[in-house]
Design a protein around this motif. Structure first.
Motif, PDB file in Angstrom:
ATOM      1  N   LEU A 111     -39.607  27.481  -5.486  1.00 35.35           N
ATOM      2  CA  LEU A 111     -40.134  28.448  -6.312  1.00 35.35           C
ATOM      3  C   LEU A 111     -39.550  28.636  -7.713  1.00 35.35           C
ATOM      4  CD1 LEU A 111     -40.701  31.508  -3.910  1.00 35.35           C
ATOM      5  CD2 LEU A 111     -42.441  29.822  -4.701  1.00 35.35           C
ATOM      6  N   VAL A 112     -38.198  28.543  -7.754  1.00 35.51           N
ATOM      7  CA  VAL A 112     -37.502  28.625  -9.169  1.00 35.51           C
ATOM      8  C   VAL A 112     -37.912  27.384  -9.815  1.00 35.51           C
ATOM      9  CG1 VAL A 112     -35.399  28.356 -10.147  1.00 35.51           C
ATOM     10  CG2 VAL A 112     -35.648  30.068  -8.640  1.00 35.51           C
ATOM     11  N   GLY A 113     -38.015  26.110  -9.072  1.00 33.86           N
ATOM     12  CA  GLY A 113     -38.357  24.676  -9.712  1.00 33.86           C
ATOM     13  C   GLY A 113     -39.667  24.743 -10.056  1.00 33.86           C
ATOM     14  N   GLN A 114     -40.622  25.185  -9.387  1.00 37.55           N
ATOM     15  CA  GLN A 114     -42.024  25.178  -9.699  1.00 37.55           C
ATOM     16  C   GLN A 114     -42.290  26.320 -10.848  1.00 37.55           C
ATOM     17  OE1 GLN A 114     -43.665  26.480  -5.836  1.00 37.55           O
ATOM     18  NE2 GLN A 114     -42.781  24.833  -4.973  1.00 37.55           N
ATOM     19  N   ALA A 115     -41.640  27.247 -10.890  1.00 39.18           N
ATOM     20  CA  ALA A 115     -42.085  28.150 -12.068  1.00 39.18           C
ATOM     21  C   ALA A 115     -41.257  27.949 -13.428  1.00 39.18           C
ATOM     22  CB  ALA A 115     -41.312  29.683 -11.483  1.00 39.18           C
ATOM     23  N   GLY A 116     -40.201  26.894 -13.290  1.00 39.11           N
ATOM     24  CA  GLY A 116     -39.364  26.462 -14.454  1.00 39.11           C
ATOM     25  C   GLY A 116     -38.259  27.511 -14.677  1.00 39.11           C
ATOM     26  N   GLY A 117     -37.677  28.126 -13.813  1.00 42.22           N
ATOM     27  CA  GLY A 117     -36.591  29.086 -13.992  1.00 42.22           C
ATOM     28  C   GLY A 117     -36.503  30.287 -13.300  1.00 42.22           C
ATOM     29  N   GLU A 118     -35.431  30.693 -13.209  1.00 41.36           N
ATOM     30  CA  GLU A 118     -35.456  32.052 -12.396  1.00 41.36           C
ATOM     31  C   GLU A 118     -36.085  33.195 -13.170  1.00 41.36           C
ATOM     32  OE1 GLU A 118     -34.385  33.498  -9.905  1.00 41.36           O
ATOM     33  OE2 GLU A 118     -32.892  32.111  -8.811  1.00 41.36           O
ATOM     34  N   GLU A 119     -36.066  33.137 -14.666  1.00 41.49           N
ATOM     35  CA  GLU A 119     -36.774  34.181 -15.537  1.00 41.49           C
ATOM     36  C   GLU A 119     -38.334  34.147 -15.346  1.00 41.49           C
ATOM     37  OE1 GLU A 119     -35.223  34.362 -19.447  1.00 41.49           O
ATOM     38  OE2 GLU A 119     -33.264  34.574 -19.011  1.00 41.49           O
TER      39      GLU A 119
END
Length: 216
Positions: A111-119
């Motif tokens: 999910l982090v990868g798909q969203a482009g980062g933790e933030e």
């Protein structure tokens, strides 16, 4: 990728009726309880704590005004979320399904990868699902668990699969003997509903590899 990683589950916590924060439970036999699920209390304070965490996160967001405006039912939504978590756990237990920490970490990393980062991921969940950053791990775990449950009971495709999944949750809810404080509304095992919220509260979406778990 393994089939279970292609199965994303959206746990919808949008509710239609607003309910004020509670100072005490309306049931004198269970003072301070917002609900009792499987003999275990969900304290009003626990609901309020989750609401507060979301409000703090919303106020720090650049979209603060809009986020607060769109979440007028947050108190009831958070109680609903807490009930849903226990129903999901019970249904999974009945089916002999569990998740490992590694699976949760893998799901979150995707999910982090798909969203482009933790933030970016935290911002997406806050906006779409009313989830504070500190609540994200539990939500990801629950989504992974529902996906594995759907796979285990053959409920990964189409309307028939959705009906199977809902039936499993209804059966689990019935055994938990869910008793909700009347100030929040009444719970329906059959409809998987709290108060007058009638829409399906879990929507199964089978997506292609790499598709994110999105909010509703």
């Amino acid at each position: 990728m393994h089939r279970r990683r292609r199965t994303a589950v959206v746990v919808t916590s949008a509710l239609l009726l607003s309910v004020p924060l509670l100072a005490a439970c309306g049931n004198e036999a269970r003072p301070g309880a917002a609900a009792v699920v499987g003999g275990e209390r969900i304290e009003v304070g626990a609901v309020q704590s989750k609401v507060k965490a979301v409000r703090v996160a919303q106020e720090r967001s650049p979209q603060a005004e809009q986020l607060v405006k769109d979440s007028g039912q947050l108190t009831r939504a958070k109680l609903y979320d807490l009930i849903v978590a226990r129903v999901v756990e019970k249904a999974a237990e009945d089916a002999g399904v569990s998740v490992t920490r590694k699976e949760v970490q893998t799901g979150r990393a995707q999910l982090v990868g798909q969203a482009g980062g933790e933030e970016q991921l935290a911002a997406m969940y806050l906006q779409q699902r009313g989830i504070a950053p500190g609540q994200l791990e539990d939500v990801v775990r629950r989504d992974v668990l529902v996906g594995k449950l759907a796979e285990a009971i053959g409920a990964t495709n189409g309307q028939e699969g959705q009906q199977k999944l809902n039936a499993a949750f209804s059966a689990a809810a019935a055994t938990l003997d869910i008793d909700v404080n009347p100030r929040f509304g009444t719970w329906s095992d059959q409809d998987l509903a709290l108060g007058e919220y009638k829409a399906p509260w879990i929507t199964q979406v089978t997506q292609s590899q790499g598709a994110p778990v999105s909010g509703a």
